[in-house]
Design an enzyme around this catalytic site. Structure first.
Site, PDB file in Angstrom:
ATOM      1  N   ASP A 106     -33.287  14.582  12.030  1.00 45.31           N
ATOM      2  CA  ASP A 106     -34.738  14.721  12.233  1.00 45.31           C
ATOM      3  C   ASP A 106     -35.577  14.087  11.132  1.00 45.31           C
ATOM      4  OD1 ASP A 106     -34.782  16.065  14.701  1.00 45.31           O
ATOM      5  OD2 ASP A 106     -34.242  17.948  13.724  1.00 45.31           O
ATOM      6  N   ASP A 166     -33.505  13.308  21.732  1.00 48.79           N
ATOM      7  CA  ASP A 166     -34.659  13.423  20.837  1.00 48.79           C
ATOM      8  C   ASP A 166     -34.619  12.376  19.717  1.00 48.79           C
ATOM      9  OD1 ASP A 166     -33.404  15.717  21.904  1.00 48.79           O
ATOM     10  OD2 ASP A 166     -34.676  17.078  20.785  1.00 48.79           O
TER      11      ASP A 166
HETATM   12  N1  GLY Z   1     -36.265  17.851  18.751  1.00 51.26           N
HETATM   13  C1  GLY Z   1     -36.153  19.212  19.034  1.00 51.26           C
HETATM   14  C2  GLY Z   1     -36.997  19.653  20.147  1.00 51.26           C
HETATM   15  O1  GLY Z   1     -37.620  18.854  20.833  1.00 51.26           O
HETATM   16  O2  GLY Z   1     -37.051  20.866  20.342  1.00 51.26           O
END
Ligand code: GLY
Length: 393
Positions: A106, A166
């Site tokens: 992330d 993601d």
């Molecule tokens: N990237 C984590 C979410 O969208 O919850």
């Protein structure tokens, strides 16, 4: 998508330029109102009963708050926002230097809207240094076996030898680092990851897997699975939206023609599964009449993706996606936008972070609440509609 569905979408109202301006004014006002509480500290990932509590800079979501601060600064030019952005970039530098909670893919979510944005807007050397350190850290999660960036958990852990959709939004940090340093390895990691991801997460009908596992010994693709979606074969609304925006970003940096039909397919699947009011259910399995929570954030993310991709498509297709984005943003502003700070200290209601079901593996929190990425991408979509915006991603 069927012509009937397209027609149904096209008769929905679009947000008008004056409404865009009004919604941005309101969002910036709410962000400024929150600065005393959230400058040294950050809002938690999601609100509880409408209100974010303050936390230190530890979660994967704090960059979105700084991104909101920068978007509000762009809109208003107010000095207290510039000052808050600077304080927060110091915090991001300290976080990466001390390697606190950075064992995650992330890093792009954390460092693009905060430090890359701050560098682009103000020339901040703190922002540049922090973002470059984060990009270096992110490449450390790239696996040669399977050719992907591992999402969660300790590197190489057998139960986490996977990518998640993601992560497409984490790649711009690598593209930016490649441009900034001239080091090709950043771009190569991004391109190999996106190629692997798009080869496996998109199903035949253009719905998407949330996560995809690889064999740890051989790197061979193994199987798809959900974490935050309702069940393995369904399409988690936010995952689908990360796909929409992620493919648009992939096209932005690579100009690979094969990404255009992927974008169209994944986007049209998302749009075909929207309810009448255009505020998505948390999983696209659900529709009108289902007693299930919504995920407004996925509409904001998808709108940003459509507005990005519209830049590269020809006249009619470009105008189509722009028009749909205007309709999604209108629905968000009217049905979810916070008008009264007594109701919430966020910007966009009716979002869902993580909804446990009998068939998924996630915890249960942030259901029918605000969350930081929903607020951030709503502001980004408004900004994109308001002016020719220099992207943070
Ligand atoms: N990237 C984590 C979410 O969208 O919850």
């Amino acid at each position: 998508m069927s012509w009937i569905r397209k027609r149904e979408l096209m008769v929905k109202p679009e947000i008008l330029p004056g409404e865009v301006e009004g919604a941005l004014d309101q969002a910036a006002k709410l962000v400024i109102r929150n600065l005393p509480e959230f400058t040294e500290y950050f809002p938690k990932a999601y609100s509880e009963n409408g209100f974010y509590a303050a936390t230190p800079n530890v979660d994967w979501t704090t960059g979105f708050w700084t991104g909101e601060v920068w978007l509000a600064y762009e809109h208003t030019g107010r000095g207290e926002l510039l000052q808050a952005g600077r304080v927060q970039m110091d915090s991001f530098l300290e976080r990466i230097e001390s390697k606190r909670e950075v064992e995650t893919h992330d890093l792009g979510f954390l460092y693009s809207p905060s430090c890359v944005a701050g560098y682009k807007l103000t020339g901040s050397e703190v922002g540049r240094k922090a973002a470059l350190m984060a990009a270096r850290e992110l490449t450390g999660r790239f696996h040669e076996k399977g050719e992907f960036i591992q999402a969660w958990g300790p590197l190489g852990a057998p139960d986490n030898y996977r990518l998640i959709i993601d992560c497409l939004l984490n790649l711009p940090l690598l593209y930016w680092a490649a441009e900034e340093t001239g080091e090709e390895r950043y771009r190569q990691a991004a391109e190999r990851h996106i190629h692997t991801a798009l080869s496996h997460v998109i199903r035949e009908d253009f719905s998407t897997w949330h996560t995809f596992f690889f064999d740890r010994e051989t790197g061979a693709p193994d199987h798809g699975a959900t974490c935050q979606g309702y069940r393995d074969g369904s399409a988690w609304a936010r995952g689908q939206a990360w796909g929409v925006y992620g493919i648009a970003i992939g096209y932005r940096y690579t100009k690979r023609q094969e990404y255009i039909p992927m974008f169209e397919g994944v986007t049209d699947y998302f749009l075909s599964h929207l309810p009448e009011d255009l505020v998505p259910f948390w999983d696209l399995e659900f529709g009108d009449g289902d007693e299930q929570p919504r995920d407004s954030s996925s509409a904001a993310i998808a709108a940003c993706g459509m507005l990005e991709m519209a830049k590269y498509l020809d006249g009619e297709r470009s105008e189509y996606y722009r028009g749909i984005a205007r309709r999604l943003v209108k629905a968000l502003a009217d049905k979810c936008g916070v008008k009264d700070p007594a109701v919430s200290n966020g910007l966009v209601l009716h979002s869902t972070y993580s909804n446990h079901s009998p068939y998924n593996t996630c915890n249960h929190y942030g259901v029918d609440e605000c969350n930081l990425w929903g607020d951030y991408f709503y502001m980004e979509a408004l900004t994109r509609l308001h002016k020719d915006w220099q992207v943070y991603w």
